[in-house]
Motif scaffolding. Structure first.
Motif, PDB file in Angstrom:
ATOM      1  N   GLY A 217       0.787  -1.030  -0.021  1.00 31.36           N
ATOM      2  CA  GLY A 217      -0.065   0.034  -0.011  1.00 31.36           C
ATOM      3  C   GLY A 217       0.702   1.232  -0.093  1.00 31.36           C
ATOM      4  N   PHE A 218       0.132   2.161  -0.616  1.00 32.59           N
ATOM      5  CA  PHE A 218       0.853   3.578  -0.825  1.00 32.59           C
ATOM      6  C   PHE A 218      -0.109   4.714  -1.155  1.00 32.59           C
ATOM      7  CE2 PHE A 218       3.456   7.017  -2.456  1.00 32.59           C
ATOM      8  CZ  PHE A 218       4.473   7.166  -1.769  1.00 32.59           C
ATOM      9  N   GLY A 219      -0.245   5.869  -0.391  1.00 33.09           N
ATOM     10  CA  GLY A 219      -0.979   6.734  -0.839  1.00 33.09           C
ATOM     11  C   GLY A 219      -2.541   6.589  -0.794  1.00 33.09           C
TER      12      GLY A 219
ATOM     13  N   ARG B 225      -0.899  -1.210  -7.275  1.00 33.69           N
ATOM     14  CA  ARG B 225       0.213  -2.273  -7.323  1.00 33.69           C
ATOM     15  C   ARG B 225       1.302  -1.940  -6.405  1.00 33.69           C
ATOM     16  NH1 ARG B 225       2.979  -3.210 -13.105  1.00 33.69           N
ATOM     17  NH2 ARG B 225       0.826  -3.270 -13.814  1.00 33.69           N
ATOM     18  N   ASN B 226       1.937  -0.901  -6.438  1.00 32.87           N
ATOM     19  CA  ASN B 226       3.023  -0.333  -5.531  1.00 32.87           C
ATOM     20  C   ASN B 226       3.996  -1.525  -4.944  1.00 32.87           C
ATOM     21  OD1 ASN B 226       1.651  -0.484  -2.856  1.00 32.87           O
ATOM     22  ND2 ASN B 226       0.098   1.095  -3.958  1.00 32.87           N
ATOM     23  N   PHE B 227       3.934  -1.424  -3.538  1.00 34.13           N
ATOM     24  CA  PHE B 227       4.792  -2.563  -3.011  1.00 34.13           C
ATOM     25  C   PHE B 227       4.516  -3.938  -3.023  1.00 34.13           C
ATOM     26  CE2 PHE B 227       5.899   1.464  -0.783  1.00 34.13           C
ATOM     27  CZ  PHE B 227       7.507   1.322  -0.412  1.00 34.13           C
TER      28      PHE B 227
ATOM     29  N   ASN C 282       5.174   5.806  -6.468  1.00 32.13           N
ATOM     30  CA  ASN C 282       4.251   4.794  -6.422  1.00 32.13           C
ATOM     31  C   ASN C 282       3.600   4.008  -7.786  1.00 32.13           C
ATOM     32  OD1 ASN C 282       2.788   7.291  -7.171  1.00 32.13           O
ATOM     33  ND2 ASN C 282       0.916   6.373  -6.459  1.00 32.13           N
ATOM     34  N   GLY C 283       4.673   4.380  -8.914  1.00 32.73           N
ATOM     35  CA  GLY C 283       4.471   3.275  -9.855  1.00 32.73           C
ATOM     36  C   GLY C 283       3.708   3.839 -11.055  1.00 32.73           C
TER      37      GLY C 283
ATOM     38  N   ALA D 121       2.222   4.559 -18.358  1.00 27.52           N
ATOM     39  CA  ALA D 121       2.849   3.151 -17.675  1.00 27.52           C
ATOM     40  C   ALA D 121       2.491   2.881 -16.263  1.00 27.52           C
ATOM     41  CB  ALA D 121       3.903   2.513 -18.264  1.00 27.52           C
ATOM     42  N   PHE D 122       2.163   1.807 -15.696  1.00 23.00           N
ATOM     43  CA  PHE D 122       2.158   1.321 -14.321  1.00 23.00           C
ATOM     44  C   PHE D 122       3.247   0.269 -14.146  1.00 23.00           C
ATOM     45  CE2 PHE D 122      -2.724   2.190 -14.726  1.00 23.00           C
ATOM     46  CZ  PHE D 122      -2.748   3.433 -14.049  1.00 23.00           C
ATOM     47  N   PHE D 123       3.752   0.505 -12.887  1.00 24.94           N
ATOM     48  CA  PHE D 123       4.970  -0.670 -12.335  1.00 24.94           C
ATOM     49  C   PHE D 123       4.812  -0.507 -10.904  1.00 24.94           C
ATOM     50  CE2 PHE D 123       6.084   3.524 -14.386  1.00 24.94           C
ATOM     51  CZ  PHE D 123       6.812   4.140 -13.238  1.00 24.94           C
ATOM     52  N   ASN D 124       5.754  -1.446 -10.263  1.00 25.62           N
ATOM     53  CA  ASN D 124       5.914  -1.491  -9.105  1.00 25.62           C
ATOM     54  C   ASN D 124       6.717  -0.780  -8.346  1.00 25.62           C
ATOM     55  OD1 ASN D 124       8.577  -2.602  -8.643  1.00 25.62           O
ATOM     56  ND2 ASN D 124       7.824  -4.617  -9.423  1.00 25.62           N
ATOM     57  N   GLN D 125       6.746  -0.558  -7.030  1.00 24.84           N
ATOM     58  CA  GLN D 125       7.574   0.591  -6.448  1.00 24.84           C
ATOM     59  C   GLN D 125       9.159   0.297  -6.679  1.00 24.84           C
ATOM     60  OE1 GLN D 125       4.957   2.045  -4.036  1.00 24.84           O
ATOM     61  NE2 GLN D 125       6.573   3.824  -3.533  1.00 24.84           N
TER      62      GLN D 125
END
Lengths: 227, 222
Positions: free
Chosen positions: A30-32, A178-180, B51-52, B84-88
């Motif tokens: 989780g983030f933001g 998605r983040n962490f 945050n991606g 685009a989206f991606f992970n941290q």
């Protein structure tokens, strides 16, 4: 061996975390405000598990997200990059020395977990070299840069928020939620996923899977909860 | 009586002019967060969020917010075509790995060698927090610091050595302040521009290290 299909599926969020013991180390995605496993966090609050070590980017906002676990005084140590000024329950307990914290640069927090997931024990990075967070730590020079030794970071459990899971645990996420989550899913002994939808095996396109099923141990269906 | 300096909005406006069309850019907290308001309409910049997200568009309109589509400050945003989206971890592969064209952060102090202090005020209450600042400082291809030139007590924030807790060593390339644009070069700090109505001497008077001044220094265009 049990039927691989459905053996990871649990009926409720309370049952899926029922064996998390006092003193456990848990990663929380989780983030933001996006991608927090809030159903699992609420279940952990109901269970009342104590003396937890929490690994997360931050420490919640008020009693939202991880804040609830601080409000209930369930956490004794935090590994985080930005606990946050609005994490008032954490900040009060930190000031009272009831909770300790290890601050880690955000990308290095990711890489330490990624290392654990990938079977790498330690690595060197220039992040934080010469700053107070690197004081007293082992340093070497690579490519002309001062670098600090970082160790892999694992956990007993990872609590993950996915958008869709199939019945063996292939996961996709939604936008910046998605983040962490995919990183933590690789780094814990037991990875527990709450997903908005659980779909039959074979119904997710293999080209778009973000977390392959091998990283996932338990799945529970629960609609996104914002706290 | 001291001469008028730029507002925070004007610092952001000047910093925006450092960003070419098509650049990939991370904007940090504080003044950098205002920079996207000052890009020409026809210019495309791919904003990165830790945050991606790469290719963030403007803030989402009322009623169209998606709480899974937020920036690093929790603000609901939109996407540009090509986003685009991606992970941290990959978000910081981009920052620390030097893949973004520009990173902009606020600053508490910048030294004559380009050392940066911006994550912690000595004696401040609370746990403090690092976030992505140290990853960005360690690896940014071109780090621009946007800040006021002096503290509230008119003490220099551009100093010989940082006295505040460091974020990174020798990482800053450019400083945009309410008085000047300064580049960190191998030989020292080069005064590139002054704010309208100010002289190089005005800037030097509130800058601790000796500035390198090459001929007459032009005024900023806003």
């Amino acid at each position: 061996m049990k039927d691989p299909v459905k053996r990871k599926i649990y009926p409720t969020v309370d049952e899926v975390i029922a064996d998390v013991p006092d003193g456990a180390t848990i990663m929380f995605g989780g983030f933001g405000g996006a991608g927090f496993p809030n159903n699992l966090i609420q279940a952990l609050a109901r269970k009342g598990t104590k003396n937890l070590t929490a690994i997360s980017n931050n420490c919640g906002t008020g009693d939202g997200e991880l804040g609830l676990l601080f409000k209930n005084k369930q956490v004794k140590h935090v590994i985080a990059s930005f606990p946050g000024p609005r994490s008032n329950y954490f900040q009060d307990q930190f000031a009272a020395k009831e909770v300790t914290v290890e601050l880690v640069a955000q990308g290095i927090l990711c890489e330490r977990m990624r290392a654990r997931g990938a079977g790498i024990c330690a690595f060197y990075s220039p992040v934080g070299a010469g700053t107070e967070i690197a004081a007293g730590r082992e340093e070497r020079v690579f490519q002309g840069k001062r670098c600090v030794l970082e160790t892999a970071l694992g956990a007993d459990f990872a609590f993950i928020k996915a958008f869709k899971a199939d019945e063996i645990g292939n996961l996709i996420y939604r936008k910046a939620a998605r983040n962490f989550n995919p990183i933590m899913a690789t780094a814990a002994h037991v990875t527990i996923v709450e997903a908005d939808e659980v779909v039959p095996v074979g119904s997710l396109d293999p080209e778009i899977i973000i977390t392959p099923s091998v990283f996932v141990d338990r799945i529970v269906q629960a609609k996104t909860l914002r706290t | 009586m001291s001469k008028p300096r730029l507002t925070r909005e004007q610092i952001a406006q000047r910093a925006a002019r450092e960003l070419p069309d098509g650049a990939s850019v991370n904007l940090g907290w504080g003044i950098p967060n205002l920079v996207s308001n000052y890009l020409p309409k026809e210019q495309i910049v791919y904003f990165h969020s830790e945050n991606g997200i790469l290719g963030m568009g403007p803030r989402a309109a009322g009623g169209e917010e998606d709480l899974d589509l937020v920036d690093a400050m929790k603000v609901p945003v939109t996407l540009l075509p090509g986003a685009a989206f991606f992970n941290q971890a990959d978000a910081h592969v981009m920052t620390r790995g030097g893949h973004l064209d520009f990173c902009l952060m606020g600053g508490l102090q910048v030294s004559q060698k380009g050392d940066l202090a911006n994550w912690k005020v000595p004696g401040a209450k609370g746990s403090g927090g690092i976030g992505g600042a140290m990853d960005i400082a360690a690896g940014a291809k071109h780090l621009i610091i946007c800040m006021e030139h002096t503290t509230k007590d008119d003490e220099p924030k551009i100093v010989k050595r940082c006295s505040y807790p460091l974020t990174g060593l020798e990482c800053v390339k450019t400083v945009v302040t309410d008085m000047a644009v300064i580049d960190v070069e191998a030989g020292g700090l080069v005064l590139r521009e002054v704010a309208p109505g100010l002289t190089a001497e005005d800037v030097q008077a509130v800058t601790e290290p000796k500035l390198i001044i090459l001929g007459s220094v032009p005024e900023m265009k806003l």
